[in-house]
Design an enzyme around this catalytic site. Sequence first.
Site, PDB file in Angstrom:
ATOM      1  N   HIS A   2      -5.910   1.807  -4.225  1.00  0.00           N
ATOM      2  CA  HIS A   2      -5.007   1.296  -3.193  1.00  0.00           C
ATOM      3  C   HIS A   2      -4.579  -0.126  -3.527  1.00  0.00           C
ATOM      4  CE1 HIS A   2      -8.001  -1.118  -0.507  1.00  0.00           C
ATOM      5  NE2 HIS A   2      -8.515  -1.004  -1.710  1.00  0.00           N
ATOM      6  N   HIS A  36      -2.640   1.527   6.818  1.00  0.00           N
ATOM      7  CA  HIS A  36      -3.013   1.374   5.407  1.00  0.00           C
ATOM      8  C   HIS A  36      -3.213   2.750   4.781  1.00  0.00           C
ATOM      9  CE1 HIS A  36      -4.336  -0.966   1.959  1.00  0.00           C
ATOM     10  NE2 HIS A  36      -5.295  -0.081   1.783  1.00  0.00           N
ATOM     11  N   CYS A  64       0.817  -1.225   0.000  1.00  0.00           N
ATOM     12  CA  CYS A  64       0.000   0.000   0.000  1.00  0.00           C
ATOM     13  C   CYS A  64       0.846   1.269   0.000  1.00  0.00           C
ATOM     14  CB  CYS A  64      -0.988  -0.022   1.171  1.00  0.00           C
ATOM     15  SG  CYS A  64      -0.258   0.211   2.808  1.00  0.00           S
TER      16      CYS A  64
END
Length: 351
Positions: free
Chosen positions: A326, A314, A266
């Site tokens: 993402h 994240h 990520c």
Amino acid sequence: MAAHRKPRHSPLGGNTARTAATLALAGAATATAFDGTGHAEPQLAPSEVKAKVDKLYEEAEVATEKYNGAKEKADTAQRRLASLQDEAARRKNRLDSARDSLGSIAAAQYRSGGLAPALQLALSDDPDQFLAGTAFAERAGDRQSVAVARVRKQLREIERLRGAARVELASLRSRQAELKQNKETITEKLGAARQLMDRLPPPERARVTADDGASSHASRADLGDGRTALPAAAPGSRAAAAVAYAYQKLGSPYVWGATGPHAFDCSGLIQAAYRSAGVSLPRTTYAQIGAGQRVSRSQLLPGDLVFFYSGISHVGIYVGNGQMIHAPNSSAPVRLAPIDQMPFAGATRVA
């Protein structure tokens, strides 16, 4: 007499005794099973599997960001160590040259009938003995004194560099141990998630991994009423370039620790997207959230970084219309997804 008494019969006959023994063994096995050994886990509902898998992926991502941070520090320590070793080697070459000069002076003195104490000490194979001599330079001529002082300085500098290199080596080994520990944690969490998913029938597995309808190849945002919207315009050229890069990488595989160009985790995707726009970002989510101006959810513009979970583990890049791009986890590629899919933790504008 006692010797002629008939043996007393057991209240249980042969078959009955065997049945009782069987029941006793079965009861023991059942008790053992309830104690935890050999007891099969109950069948979980798909929603329960999804909840457990999501938690495992979140924990794996926390470990991934720790791994990324440790790797960045290990790489820095490795570069510093190499630089110190190179500089020490250069200093050693200068030392050798300086001692060669002293050797020339020594040869001339020897031919003229003697060798000054300063030169004897400077040409010694024991640098510690050389540095311990404090009065030798005073007994040498001007030219000798300058040459000896040069050697002495080089020796001290080399020792300083070697000490700094030892510190960097210790740091590197510590980071490498941290990397190993985080790697083991990531592998363990991902393995447990895979085992849970493998217990589901293929149709249920596909439904669990559908990620709430997020698309891995979509180039437009679904508005939910049959219409689609083009990506919203970014506020600046750098943000626009980062968003364009993220769209180009839709469908790329997730690989923890990867920063592109063909696979990403990520924070690696975010770093690569802004690197393509000429903006240098830190490697980890923890550092990326502090790399720009914090903005509220209601102020989001395309190109902003959106962060999730209380541990800031994240990140995605906002592309407008409530959507982000993402790299989710190892079960799904880079994709378009709604930002309300995960617990929102904050946002940052970097360009």
